[in-house]
Write a protein that holds these residues in place. Structure first.
Motif, PDB file in Angstrom:
ATOM      1  N   GLY A 127       0.812  -1.214   0.000  1.00 11.36           N
ATOM      2  CA  GLY A 127       0.000   0.000   0.000  1.00 11.36           C
ATOM      3  C   GLY A 127       0.842   1.259   0.000  1.00 11.36           C
ATOM      4  O   GLY A 127       0.534   2.240  -0.690  1.00 11.36           O
ATOM      5  N   ILE A 128       1.937   1.251   0.774  1.00 12.64           N
ATOM      6  CA  ILE A 128       2.834   2.411   0.814  1.00 12.64           C
ATOM      7  C   ILE A 128       3.453   2.659  -0.558  1.00 12.64           C
ATOM      8  O   ILE A 128       3.468   3.786  -1.069  1.00 12.64           O
ATOM      9  CB  ILE A 128       3.934   2.200   1.873  1.00 12.64           C
ATOM     10  N   LEU A 129       3.969   1.602  -1.174  1.00 10.62           N
ATOM     11  CA  LEU A 129       4.620   1.754  -2.477  1.00 10.62           C
ATOM     12  C   LEU A 129       3.620   2.124  -3.567  1.00 10.62           C
ATOM     13  O   LEU A 129       3.947   2.853  -4.509  1.00 10.62           O
ATOM     14  CB  LEU A 129       5.341   0.454  -2.842  1.00 10.62           C
ATOM     15  N   TYR A 130       2.384   1.634  -3.435  1.00 12.29           N
ATOM     16  CA  TYR A 130       1.364   1.894  -4.449  1.00 12.29           C
ATOM     17  C   TYR A 130       0.971   3.370  -4.496  1.00 12.29           C
ATOM     18  O   TYR A 130       0.781   3.942  -5.575  1.00 12.29           O
ATOM     19  CB  TYR A 130       0.142   1.025  -4.144  1.00 12.29           C
ATOM     20  N   ILE A 131       0.863   3.994  -3.318  1.00 12.37           N
ATOM     21  CA  ILE A 131       0.410   5.382  -3.274  1.00 12.37           C
ATOM     22  C   ILE A 131       1.566   6.375  -3.254  1.00 12.37           C
ATOM     23  O   ILE A 131       1.372   7.580  -3.438  1.00 12.37           O
ATOM     24  CB  ILE A 131      -0.495   5.605  -2.036  1.00 12.37           C
ATOM     25  N   LEU A 132       2.793   5.890  -3.065  1.00 16.69           N
ATOM     26  CA  LEU A 132       3.949   6.777  -2.952  1.00 16.69           C
ATOM     27  C   LEU A 132       4.125   7.702  -4.158  1.00 16.69           C
ATOM     28  O   LEU A 132       4.450   8.886  -3.983  1.00 16.69           O
ATOM     29  CB  LEU A 132       5.218   5.949  -2.721  1.00 16.69           C
ATOM     30  N   PRO A 133       3.934   7.225  -5.399  1.00 16.12           N
ATOM     31  CA  PRO A 133       4.101   8.141  -6.543  1.00 16.12           C
ATOM     32  C   PRO A 133       3.200   9.370  -6.483  1.00 16.12           C
ATOM     33  O   PRO A 133       3.572  10.427  -7.004  1.00 16.12           O
ATOM     34  CB  PRO A 133       3.756   7.257  -7.750  1.00 16.12           C
ATOM     35  N   LEU A 134       2.017   9.261  -5.849  1.00 16.76           N
ATOM     36  CA  LEU A 134       1.134  10.423  -5.742  1.00 16.76           C
ATOM     37  C   LEU A 134       1.752  11.522  -4.886  1.00 16.76           C
ATOM     38  O   LEU A 134       1.436  12.703  -5.053  1.00 16.76           O
ATOM     39  CB  LEU A 134      -0.217  10.011  -5.150  1.00 16.76           C
ATOM     40  N   SER A 135       2.628  11.134  -3.948  1.00 15.81           N
ATOM     41  CA  SER A 135       3.295  12.115  -3.095  1.00 15.81           C
ATOM     42  C   SER A 135       4.502  12.741  -3.783  1.00 15.81           C
ATOM     43  O   SER A 135       4.918  13.841  -3.423  1.00 15.81           O
ATOM     44  CB  SER A 135       3.747  11.453  -1.786  1.00 15.81           C
TER      45      SER A 135
END
Length: 501
Positions: free
Chosen positions: A423-431
């Motif tokens: 989950g962390i890696l999946y949403i990290l690009p949005l940050s």
């Protein structure tokens, strides 16, 4: 070993108790509330962005720091579930949740991000019980022919909580209202600056003339309503702690099945056994990645479909409908697997194939390779969520059967660790990156579904726990040879174990 020396595992007949349904109801309601608190910010992202001056990257950061808390808390909670029972684990997790809500209540206009961040870390730590609790609860309280159904109800309740947050939170917190007004940037004081969007202020700061800007008319109302939501949820968290202490029973006096009474593998040997079992490792990895990516995606519909002009309210109803549909499909599939336990692998394969087709449809719509319509988006998203998320309780049962006699709490907890990292890696690009649109999120889920079909196809169905409940007779001392463990607590000779064990 002579057959006349073989004795049943239990010295008493397995027994079920009516209060198992009360335990299931409490665990399910607690999971609904816990995951609803996890999803507090996503459904009202547009409101808090203008109410507190946040943006998409801050929402993504809050979700990620919550996963850090879950990563830290999942193994201790798994240990509590396995060693001390579901009651103590629920009490402690709800106390942790209450602490997180108390921190959230410290939010104000000037220091809003840090109480929200720290509160989300603690709330994330409490959310681990939604992963490790259901399977351990079902094996401790329910007979084999009800176990998958009980697991499904408890697991699906976590997603119902996410869906309810999509409805309740936007109802309690207003959508931002704008009005275009004239203003001179150089004549505004600090308190007045807070009412304008960052984009308008940056343009006006470079101009000495009077400019036009979109002012947020209800910023104070949004802040007050957000705080009211936090206070209400803090009170509910306190009530769950009191009910757990006063009314939730411990383990039943007599186990409901043979496998519930079997002594489990020591924690020190669990990880080595998983590493040695390639298929089990593969199944754990896929389950964790699937849950992590899906649970993240379904909480950010407001961001995911923003480029399609989906409003906050529409995203809320879409999220709610998707999660309710997935809960219904998950319950039906789990009940069917209780009746036809040998068909579990086939059921999973069918559901993943349907999910792949639905997410292909969603991806084509979001990338506008086919003509877009809201109706198609709603139907494809709800069906994709229903069949993908409906796999979760069945995957838990598959893992627990294959891993037996590894304790249910820790084996599902390990998949939760993988889910947290995914989950962390999946949403990290949005940050880190500003995308023109976020359709890559849907394409990645399509790839996940296709990979899942391959994993289920090549993974043999192992029914160690289920076979013990059905037909295995054991000696008082020895080990489970077919699973490759050296536990001095459970012995089954090879000629007594069915071939798929």
């Amino acid at each position: 070993m002579a057959m006349d020396e073989v004795k049943p595992l239990l010295h008493v007949k397995p027994k079920t108790y009516a209060r198992r349904w009360w335990v299931l109801i409490y665990v399910s309601l607690a999971n609904i509330f816990t995951t609803g608190s996890w999803n507090a910010w996503g459904p009202i992202s547009q409101s808090v962005e203008f109410g507190f001056g946040w943006d998409d990257s801050i929402i993504a950061d809050i979700l990620n720091v919550g996963r850090i808390g879950m990563f830290v808390g999942i193994i201790p909670l798994s240990y509590l579930v396995d060693k001390k029972g579901i009651r103590l684990a629920m009490i402690i997790s709800n106390v942790i949740l209450l602490m997180g809500y108390v921190l959230r209540c410290l939010i104000d206009q000037t220091t809003s991000i840090w109480p929200a961040m720290l509160g989300q870390v603690i709330v994330g730590g409490a959310n681990g019980i939604g992963y490790c609790g259901p399977s351990a609860m079902s094996v401790a309280w329910f007979p084999p022919n009800e176990r998958a159904t009980a697991t499904s109800i408890a697991v699906m309740s976590t997603y119902i909580g996410l869906g309810i947050a999509y409805i309740i939170n936007p109802l309690l917190v207003s959508t931002p209202l704008f009005d275009e007004v004239e203003f001179s940037y150089r004549k505004l004081n600090q308190s007045e600056l807070a009412n304008y969007t960052d984009h308008d202020l940056s343009l006006a700061a470079n101009s000495t003339s009077v400019s036009m800007a979109n002012v947020v008319l209800n910023k104070d109302i949004i802040q007050d309503e957000t705080m009211t939501l936090m206070y209400i949820e803090t009170g509910i968290a306190a009530a769950f702690v009191i009910v757990a202490v006063a009314l939730v029973p411990d383990a039943p006096p007599t186990p409901p099945s043979h496998s519930a009474n079997a002594i489990r593998m020591e924690y020190t040997k669990v990880f080595l056994h998983i590493i040695r079992s390639g298929y089990l490792s593969l199944l754990l990895l896929f389950t964790g990645v699937m849950i992590g990516m899906y649970a993240t995606w379904v909480t950010i519909f407001g961001i995911t479909f923003e480029h399609l002009d989906i409003t906050q309210d529409e995203a809320g109803w879409l999220g709610f409908g998707s999660l309710i549909a997935s809960s219904v499909v998950g319950f039906i599939s789990a009940r069917f697997s209780d009746v036809c336990a040998s068909k579990l692998k086939t059921i999973l394969m069918v559901m993943l194939v349907i999910s792949s087709l639905m997410f292909l449809w969603v991806s084509l719509l979001c990338s506008q390779y086919i003509e877009y319509s809201r109706e198609q988006l709603y139907v494809s998203t709800m069906l994709g969520c229903a069949f993908l998320n409906g796999c979760v309780p069945l995957l838990y049962e598959q893992i627990c059967n294959a891993a037996f006699p590894i304790p249910e709490g820790i084996i599902v907890g390990i998949s939760a660790l993988v889910a947290t990292l995914a989950g962390i890696l999946y949403i990290l690009p949005l940050s880190l990156i500003e995308f023109e649109d976020n359709s890559w999120l849907e394409w990645s889920l399509l790839v996940l579904c296709v990979v899942g079909c391959i994993v289920i196809l090549i993974t043999p169905q192992r029914n160690g726990r289920a076979d013990l409940d059905v037909s295995v007779r054991v000696t008082k001392f020895a080990h489970y040879e077919r699973l490759g463990t050296d536990q001095p607590d459970l012995h089954v000779s090879q000629n007594q174990v069915p071939e798929n064990a």
